[in-house]
Design a protein around this motif. Structure first.
Motif, PDB file in Angstrom:
ATOM      1  N   LEU A 135       0.959  -1.152  -0.075  1.00 27.43           N
ATOM      2  CA  LEU A 135      -0.139   0.012   0.022  1.00 27.43           C
ATOM      3  C   LEU A 135       0.810   1.314   0.084  1.00 27.43           C
ATOM      4  CD1 LEU A 135      -2.875  -1.311   2.557  1.00 27.43           C
ATOM      5  CD2 LEU A 135      -2.964  -0.828  -0.058  1.00 27.43           C
ATOM      6  N   LYS A 136       2.077   1.133   0.805  1.00 26.38           N
ATOM      7  CA  LYS A 136       2.744   2.558   0.648  1.00 26.38           C
ATOM      8  C   LYS A 136       3.719   2.544  -0.746  1.00 26.38           C
ATOM      9  CE  LYS A 136       3.651   2.380   5.661  1.00 26.38           C
ATOM     10  NZ  LYS A 136       4.847   2.262   6.915  1.00 26.38           N
ATOM     11  N   LEU A 137       4.028   1.347  -1.226  1.00 27.95           N
ATOM     12  CA  LEU A 137       4.616   1.671  -2.434  1.00 27.95           C
ATOM     13  C   LEU A 137       3.662   2.183  -3.491  1.00 27.95           C
ATOM     14  CD1 LEU A 137       6.826  -1.169  -4.062  1.00 27.95           C
ATOM     15  CD2 LEU A 137       4.920  -0.111  -5.387  1.00 27.95           C
ATOM     16  N   MET A 138       2.257   1.906  -3.268  1.00 29.23           N
ATOM     17  CA  MET A 138       1.577   2.191  -4.326  1.00 29.23           C
ATOM     18  C   MET A 138       0.971   3.572  -3.932  1.00 29.23           C
ATOM     19  SD  MET A 138      -0.672  -1.044  -5.593  1.00 29.23           S
ATOM     20  CE  MET A 138      -0.921  -1.714  -4.108  1.00 29.23           C
ATOM     21  N   ASN A 139       1.357   4.091  -2.804  1.00 23.86           N
ATOM     22  CA  ASN A 139       0.840   5.361  -2.246  1.00 23.86           C
ATOM     23  C   ASN A 139      -0.833   5.530  -2.155  1.00 23.86           C
ATOM     24  OD1 ASN A 139       1.592   7.887  -1.367  1.00 23.86           O
ATOM     25  ND2 ASN A 139       0.685   8.796  -2.915  1.00 23.86           N
ATOM     26  N   ARG A 140      -1.194   4.219  -1.576  1.00 26.79           N
ATOM     27  CA  ARG A 140      -2.654   4.159  -1.361  1.00 26.79           C
ATOM     28  C   ARG A 140      -3.110   4.948   0.026  1.00 26.79           C
ATOM     29  NH1 ARG A 140      -6.128   3.309  -4.646  1.00 26.79           N
ATOM     30  NH2 ARG A 140      -7.716   2.178  -3.168  1.00 26.79           N
ATOM     31  N   ALA A 141      -4.206   5.683   0.089  1.00 26.10           N
ATOM     32  CA  ALA A 141      -4.471   6.490   1.020  1.00 26.10           C
ATOM     33  C   ALA A 141      -5.004   5.686   2.590  1.00 26.10           C
ATOM     34  CB  ALA A 141      -5.803   7.411   0.686  1.00 26.10           C
ATOM     35  N   HIS A 142      -5.274   4.393   2.416  1.00 23.61           N
ATOM     36  CA  HIS A 142      -5.596   3.488   3.290  1.00 23.61           C
ATOM     37  C   HIS A 142      -4.795   2.705   3.798  1.00 23.61           C
ATOM     38  CE1 HIS A 142      -6.335   0.791   0.051  1.00 23.61           C
ATOM     39  NE2 HIS A 142      -6.359  -0.335   0.962  1.00 23.61           N
ATOM     40  N   ASN A 143      -4.617   1.983   4.911  1.00 23.22           N
ATOM     41  CA  ASN A 143      -3.829   1.079   5.490  1.00 23.22           C
ATOM     42  C   ASN A 143      -4.315  -0.397   5.719  1.00 23.22           C
ATOM     43  OD1 ASN A 143      -5.260   0.690   8.145  1.00 23.22           O
ATOM     44  ND2 ASN A 143      -4.028   2.688   8.702  1.00 23.22           N
ATOM     45  N   ALA A 144      -3.778  -1.360   5.967  1.00 20.82           N
ATOM     46  CA  ALA A 144      -3.999  -2.584   5.787  1.00 20.82           C
ATOM     47  C   ALA A 144      -5.276  -2.864   6.815  1.00 20.82           C
ATOM     48  CB  ALA A 144      -2.847  -3.745   6.147  1.00 20.82           C
ATOM     49  N   GLU A 145      -5.110  -2.245   8.056  1.00 20.40           N
ATOM     50  CA  GLU A 145      -6.054  -2.512   9.081  1.00 20.40           C
ATOM     51  C   GLU A 145      -7.651  -1.880   8.520  1.00 20.40           C
ATOM     52  OE1 GLU A 145      -6.294  -4.407  11.742  1.00 20.40           O
ATOM     53  OE2 GLU A 145      -4.401  -4.834  10.854  1.00 20.40           O
ATOM     54  N   LEU A 178      -7.909  -6.462  -6.458  1.00 24.21           N
ATOM     55  CA  LEU A 178      -6.405  -6.885  -5.940  1.00 24.21           C
ATOM     56  C   LEU A 178      -5.523  -6.764  -6.974  1.00 24.21           C
ATOM     57  CD1 LEU A 178      -7.327  -9.874  -3.866  1.00 24.21           C
ATOM     58  CD2 LEU A 178      -6.884  -8.039  -2.983  1.00 24.21           C
ATOM     59  N   ILE A 179      -4.462  -6.432  -6.661  1.00 24.21           N
ATOM     60  CA  ILE A 179      -3.152  -6.024  -7.639  1.00 24.21           C
ATOM     61  C   ILE A 179      -2.193  -6.984  -7.508  1.00 24.21           C
ATOM     62  CG2 ILE A 179      -1.483  -4.496  -8.487  1.00 24.21           C
ATOM     63  CD1 ILE A 179      -3.282  -2.089  -8.144  1.00 24.21           C
ATOM     64  N   TYR A 180      -1.823  -7.945  -8.560  1.00 24.82           N
ATOM     65  CA  TYR A 180      -0.668  -8.743  -8.280  1.00 24.82           C
ATOM     66  C   TYR A 180       0.309  -8.181  -9.170  1.00 24.82           C
ATOM     67  CZ  TYR A 180      -2.890 -10.166 -12.934  1.00 24.82           C
ATOM     68  OH  TYR A 180      -3.656 -10.332 -14.297  1.00 24.82           O
ATOM     69  N   GLY A 181       1.524  -9.032  -9.221  1.00 21.77           N
ATOM     70  CA  GLY A 181       2.604  -8.399 -10.003  1.00 21.77           C
ATOM     71  C   GLY A 181       3.619  -7.413  -9.265  1.00 21.77           C
ATOM     72  N   ILE A 182       3.084  -6.909  -8.129  1.00 22.32           N
ATOM     73  CA  ILE A 182       3.642  -5.864  -7.473  1.00 22.32           C
ATOM     74  C   ILE A 182       5.260  -6.190  -7.103  1.00 22.32           C
ATOM     75  CG2 ILE A 182       3.727  -4.371  -5.350  1.00 22.32           C
ATOM     76  CD1 ILE A 182       0.782  -5.056  -5.147  1.00 22.32           C
ATOM     77  N   PRO A 183       6.216  -5.146  -7.363  1.00 15.64           N
ATOM     78  CA  PRO A 183       7.422  -5.559  -6.894  1.00 15.64           C
ATOM     79  C   PRO A 183       7.779  -6.024  -5.495  1.00 15.64           C
ATOM     80  CG  PRO A 183       7.401  -3.619  -8.306  1.00 15.64           C
ATOM     81  CD  PRO A 183       6.210  -4.051  -7.919  1.00 15.64           C
ATOM     82  N   GLY A 184       8.244  -6.971  -5.244  1.00 12.17           N
ATOM     83  CA  GLY A 184       8.613  -7.668  -3.900  1.00 12.17           C
ATOM     84  C   GLY A 184       7.470  -8.429  -3.494  1.00 12.17           C
ATOM     85  N   LEU A 185       6.126  -8.590  -4.155  1.00 13.18           N
ATOM     86  CA  LEU A 185       5.222  -9.477  -3.688  1.00 13.18           C
ATOM     87  C   LEU A 185       5.424 -10.855  -4.184  1.00 13.18           C
ATOM     88  CD1 LEU A 185       2.224  -9.496  -2.617  1.00 13.18           C
ATOM     89  CD2 LEU A 185       1.374  -9.518  -4.886  1.00 13.18           C
ATOM     90  N   SER A 186       5.600 -11.536  -2.871  1.00 12.98           N
ATOM     91  CA  SER A 186       5.945 -13.231  -3.116  1.00 12.98           C
ATOM     92  C   SER A 186       4.781 -13.676  -3.361  1.00 12.98           C
ATOM     93  CB  SER A 186       6.683 -13.869  -1.898  1.00 12.98           C
ATOM     94  OG  SER A 186       5.799 -13.769  -0.879  1.00 12.98           O
ATOM     95  N   HIS A 187       4.818 -15.264  -4.029  1.00 15.86           N
ATOM     96  CA  HIS A 187       3.557 -16.166  -4.408  1.00 15.86           C
ATOM     97  C   HIS A 187       3.007 -16.257  -3.054  1.00 15.86           C
ATOM     98  CE1 HIS A 187       5.114 -15.864  -8.361  1.00 15.86           C
ATOM     99  NE2 HIS A 187       5.448 -17.390  -8.338  1.00 15.86           N
ATOM    100  N   GLU A 188       3.568 -16.420  -1.892  1.00 16.25           N
ATOM    101  CA  GLU A 188       3.178 -16.826  -0.551  1.00 16.25           C
ATOM    102  C   GLU A 188       2.269 -15.755  -0.091  1.00 16.25           C
ATOM    103  OE1 GLU A 188       6.444 -19.410  -1.506  1.00 16.25           O
ATOM    104  OE2 GLU A 188       6.495 -17.147  -1.328  1.00 16.25           O
ATOM    105  N   ASP A 189       2.861 -14.480  -0.499  1.00 20.20           N
ATOM    106  CA  ASP A 189       1.976 -13.113   0.206  1.00 20.20           C
ATOM    107  C   ASP A 189       0.805 -12.939  -0.719  1.00 20.20           C
ATOM    108  OD1 ASP A 189       3.505 -12.589   2.348  1.00 20.20           O
ATOM    109  OD2 ASP A 189       4.876 -11.134   1.398  1.00 20.20           O
ATOM    110  N   TRP A 190       0.927 -13.241  -2.173  1.00 22.95           N
ATOM    111  CA  TRP A 190      -0.039 -13.027  -3.073  1.00 22.95           C
ATOM    112  C   TRP A 190      -1.149 -14.163  -2.742  1.00 22.95           C
ATOM    113  CZ3 TRP A 190      -3.004 -10.287  -5.474  1.00 22.95           C
ATOM    114  CH2 TRP A 190      -3.886 -11.008  -6.663  1.00 22.95           C
ATOM    115  N   MET A 191      -0.890 -15.334  -2.332  1.00 21.43           N
ATOM    116  CA  MET A 191      -1.958 -16.114  -1.834  1.00 21.43           C
ATOM    117  C   MET A 191      -2.722 -15.698  -0.753  1.00 21.43           C
ATOM    118  SD  MET A 191      -3.474 -19.064  -2.695  1.00 21.43           S
ATOM    119  CE  MET A 191      -2.401 -19.572  -4.175  1.00 21.43           C
TER     120      MET A 191
END
Length: 381
Positions: free
Chosen positions: A132-142, A162-175
Motif C-alpha cells: 500500500l505504501k509502495l502504491m501510495n494508497r490512502a488507506h492502511n491494511a487495518e 486486488l493487484i498482482y505483480g507488485i515488485p516484492g510481492l512473493s507468491h506466498e504473500d499473493w496467496m
C-alpha cells in the motif's frame, strides 16, 4: 438495456500507478456535481429508446461524495431517463472513506443503502502495508479489513480490487491476499497486474532505480494462481480481470463487453452507442465552463465496420462468451468470418484458442495473453 457511467474526478492523493483523470483539490466539487446533473439533463435524448439497467459511479474516488451529493445525481438519472425497477447501482469506494475516525461507520453504509446504492466496489489492492505504501494508497491494511467487516453486514453484492505483480510481492504473500479476500465471503473480485503507465510516479521511480520494474513472468504465475484459487472457491472467471460467483457478475461491466450502449458523464468519461464513441474533455475546469454554457465538451469518433469488428474481437475474447463466428458473419460479412478463422489458426494450434458452439474462445493457457491474441485477429483497412 443500457448503462450510465458517472466519473467523479477527485482523490485524496495520487496513487503512484494511476493515470486516470482526477484532481486532489476538492474546491470545484460543488460546481462539478451541478454540471454532472446538467450533463445528464442535456443528454437524455440519446437514450429516448433505451432503458437504463445500471448506474455506475467510478473515478477517481466516488466515496469522497456525501450521501446528499450522490443522491442528487441518482435522482437526476431517474428524472431524465427510463430506469428499470431495480437497477444495479455501483459505487466505487476506498477503505479510508468507509472507516473515517470519529464517524459512525455503520451510518455510512446505511446512507448508501438508503439512496439506492446496492453494489460496492472497494479498492483494497493489497492487505500488506508495504504494498500500500509502495502504491501510495490512502488507506492502511487495518482499514482494508475493517471496512470489509462492516460492509458485509449491509451489502451482499460487494466487489474488491486486488493487484498482482507488485515488485516484492512473493507468491506466498499473493496467496495470503487472495485467502484474506475470500475470508470475508466476497462474491466478486476484480484483479489486475500492476502496469507501469507513462508519466506516472511509478514510471519515474523505476527509471530512477528507486523501485524494481514489475516482472511479467511473476505476474503471469500469480495470475494463474489467482484463477486456480478462485475457481476452486466457486468463482467464475467470466472476464479477463473479473471473477464472480454465479448471479454476482457486474451487470455494468458485462454490458460494456457485450457491446451495449452507455453514456459516460463527467470529465474524461467515454460513451458508446454501437456505431460511435465519444469522450469528454479531460480537464475539470474546461468541463465545467463548457457545461455551464450549455455545450457538451466532447469529441466523437464514428466507428467504421472494421473498427466495430476489432472492438467486438477485443472485448469478446476477454470473456467466457467469446467471439461468435455467426455474429461476425452476420454483422460484418462472410469475408470477416473467413479472415478471423485464418488469423486464429496458429493460436488454435498452440492451444491458446478453441472453437466451441461456433464461438472462438480463449483457453486458460491463453488468457494472460488475450489482448495480444486479439491484436493478431484485428483487421486493418
Amino acid at each position: 438495456m443500457a448503462g450510465i457511467y458517472i466519473h467523479i474526478p477527485f482523490c485524496k492523493q495520487a496513487c503512484h500507478y494511476c493515470d486516470f483523470h482526477f484532481s486532489t483539490s476538492l474546491k470545484k466539487k460543488p460546481d462539478l456535481i451541478s454540471c454532472l446533473i446538467k450533463e445528464l439533463e442535456m443528454r437524455k435524448g440519446e437514450f429516448q429508446n433505451q432503458v437504463v439497467q445500471t448506474i455506475y459511479f467510478g473515478g477517481g474516488t466516488p466515496s469522497l461524495l456525501n450521501e446528499s451529493e450522490l443522491d442528487s445525481i441518482i435522482q437526476a438519472v431517474y428524472s431524465n431517463y427510463k430506469v428499470i425497477s431495480n437497477p444495479e447501482i455501483t459505487l466505487e469506494a476506498n477503505p479510508d472513506d468507509l472507516t473515517v475516525n470519529g464517524t459512525d461507520v455503520h451510518a455510512v453504509f446505511k446512507a448508501y443503502r438508503s439512496i439506492g446504492v446496492n453494489r460496492l466496489s472497494i479498492g483494497i489492492q493489497s492487505f500488506f502495508e508495504r504494498d500500500l505504501k509502495l502504491m501510495n494508497r490512502a488507506h492502511n491494511a487495518e482499514e482494508a479489513k475493517g471496512c470489509l467487516e462492516v460492509a458485509t453486514q449491509y451489502f451482499d453484492n460487494i466487489s474488491l480490487d486486488l493487484i498482482y505483480g507488485i515488485p516484492g510481492l512473493s507468491h506466498e504473500d499473493w496467496m495470503e491476499n487472495i485467502e484474506m479476500a475470500l475470508s470475508f465471503n466476497i462474491p466478486h473480485i476484480s484483479s489486475y497486474a500492476l502496469t507501469v503507465e507513462p508519466k506516472t510516479a511509478l514510471d519515474a521511480f523505476i527509471k530512477k532505480g528507486k523501485v524494481k520494474a514489475p516482472d511479467d513472468a511473476i505476474a503471469q504465475e500469480q495470475f494463474h494462481m489467482l484463477i486456480e484459487k478462485l475457481e476452486h472457491a466457486g468463482f467464475v472467471h467470466y472476464e479477463l480481470s473479473n471473477f464472480g460467483k454465479p448471479e454476482f457478475f457486474s451487470k455494468n461491466n458485462t454490458a460494456y463487453w457485450q457491446g451495449k450502449p452507455y453514456i459516460g458523464v463527467g470529465p474524461s468519461a467515454h460513451s458508446f452507442d454501437g456505431t460511435s464513441r465519444s469522450w469528454n474533455v479531460r480537464n475539470n475546469s474546461k468541463y465545467i465552463q463548457a457545461i455551464e454554457k450549455g455545450e457538451l465538451p466532447m469529441e466523437v469518433e464514428i466507428l467504421s465496420k472494421t473498427d466495430q469488428y476489432n472492438e467486438y474481437v477485443m472485448t469478446g475474447l476477454r470473456t467466457i462468451w467469446g467471439v461468435s463466428l455467426e455474429k461476425v458473419a452476420q454483422n460484418f460479412g462472410e469475408n470477416y468470418r473467413t479472415y478471423i478463422l485464418k488469423q486464429s489458426e496458429k493460436h488454435r494450434n498452440q492451444q491458446l484458442l478453441y472453437i466451441e458452439d461456433d464461438k472462438l474462445i480463449v483457453t486458460k493457457k491463453g488468457k494472460f495473453l488475450s489482448d495480444g491474441i486479439a491484436s493478431d485477429l484485428f483487421k486493418i483497412d
